[in-house]
Design a protein around this motif. Structure first.
Motif, short mmCIF file in Angstrom:
data_model
loop_
_atom_site.label_atom_id
_atom_site.label_comp_id
_atom_site.label_asym_id
_atom_site.label_seq_id
_atom_site.Cartn_x
_atom_site.Cartn_y
_atom_site.Cartn_z
N ALA A 18 -6.97 60.71 60.71
CA ALA A 18 -5.59 60.90 61.16
C ALA A 18 -5.51 62.10 62.09
CB ALA A 18 -4.66 61.12 59.97
N ALA A 19 -4.57 62.05 63.02
CA ALA A 19 -4.27 63.17 63.91
C ALA A 19 -2.91 63.73 63.53
CB ALA A 19 -4.26 62.72 65.37
N ILE A 20 -2.83 65.06 63.36
CA ILE A 20 -1.61 65.74 62.96
C ILE A 20 -1.18 66.68 64.07
CG2 ILE A 20 -0.55 67.21 61.20
CD1 ILE A 20 -1.66 64.50 60.13
N ASP A 21 0.07 66.59 64.49
CA ASP A 21 0.61 67.46 65.53
C ASP A 21 0.63 68.90 65.04
OD1 ASP A 21 2.95 68.92 66.91
OD2 ASP A 21 2.70 67.13 68.14
N LEU A 22 0.05 69.83 65.81
CA LEU A 22 -0.01 71.23 65.40
C LEU A 22 1.37 71.89 65.36
CD1 LEU A 22 -3.18 72.49 67.27
CD2 LEU A 22 -2.91 72.12 64.82
N ALA A 23 2.26 71.50 66.25
CA ALA A 23 3.58 72.14 66.33
C ALA A 23 4.52 71.68 65.22
CB ALA A 23 4.21 71.86 67.69
N THR A 24 4.47 70.40 64.89
CA THR A 24 5.45 69.84 63.94
C THR A 24 4.88 69.48 62.57
OG1 THR A 24 5.10 67.55 64.61
CG2 THR A 24 6.72 68.83 65.87
N GLY A 25 3.57 69.31 62.48
CA GLY A 25 2.96 68.86 61.23
C GLY A 25 3.09 67.37 60.99
N GLN A 26 3.68 66.65 61.94
CA GLN A 26 3.87 65.20 61.81
C GLN A 26 2.59 64.45 62.18
OE1 GLN A 26 6.53 63.76 60.62
NE2 GLN A 26 7.82 65.57 60.56
N ALA A 27 2.36 63.32 61.51
CA ALA A 27 1.22 62.47 61.83
C ALA A 27 1.45 61.82 63.19
CB ALA A 27 1.03 61.41 60.77
N LEU A 28 0.46 61.93 64.08
CA LEU A 28 0.52 61.25 65.38
C LEU A 28 -0.01 59.84 65.27
CD1 LEU A 28 -0.76 64.21 67.58
CD2 LEU A 28 1.60 63.40 67.35
N TRP A 29 -1.07 59.66 64.50
CA TRP A 29 -1.63 58.34 64.23
C TRP A 29 -2.57 58.45 63.03
CZ3 TRP A 29 -6.93 58.25 64.51
CH2 TRP A 29 -7.55 59.17 65.34
N SER A 30 -2.87 57.30 62.44
CA SER A 30 -3.77 57.22 61.30
C SER A 30 -4.47 55.88 61.34
CB SER A 30 -2.97 57.36 60.00
OG SER A 30 -3.82 57.27 58.89
N GLN A 31 -5.73 55.85 60.87
CA GLN A 31 -6.50 54.61 60.89
C GLN A 31 -7.40 54.57 59.66
OE1 GLN A 31 -6.62 52.05 63.30
NE2 GLN A 31 -7.93 51.04 61.82
N ALA A 32 -7.41 53.42 58.98
CA ALA A 32 -8.32 53.23 57.85
C ALA A 32 -9.76 53.18 58.36
CB ALA A 32 -7.98 51.95 57.11
N LEU A 33 -10.69 53.65 57.53
CA LEU A 33 -12.11 53.63 57.90
C LEU A 33 -12.87 52.62 57.05
CD1 LEU A 33 -12.79 57.46 58.16
CD2 LEU A 33 -12.50 55.83 60.03
#
Length: 67
Positions: A18-33
C-alpha cells in the motif's frame, strides 16, 4: 518492506502492498500480494513506479506504464 518518496510511503507486509500519503495519512492505493515480499525487496524509481520482489522469486511492478 518500506520505501519513502516525495509524497508517500510504500509499505509491504505478508499479504498486501500500500501507498500512504505523507501529508494526510490516507491510503493512495493498496494491492493484495500473491506471496510475501522479500524484507529489503522494495524500491521506487524516479518516476514513482514501485518494484517489489517476492519470496517466491517473482518481481512485481506498480505504477504508470512506461511509454
Amino acid at each position: 518492506a518500506v520505501a519513502v518518496c516525495n509524497n508517500a510511503v510504500v509499505l509491504a507486509d505478508k499479504i498486501h502492498v500500500a501507498a500512504i500519503d505523507l501529508a494526510t495519512g490516507q491510503a493512495l492505493w493498496s494491492q493484495a500480494l500473491p506471496a510475501a515480499p522479500v524484507p529489503w525487496g522494495l524500491a521506487i524509481d524516479r518516476d514513482g513506479r514501485v518494484i517489489l520482489t517476492l519470496e517466491d522469486g517473482r518481481v512485481l511492478g506498480f505504477g504508470p506504464a512506461v511509454q
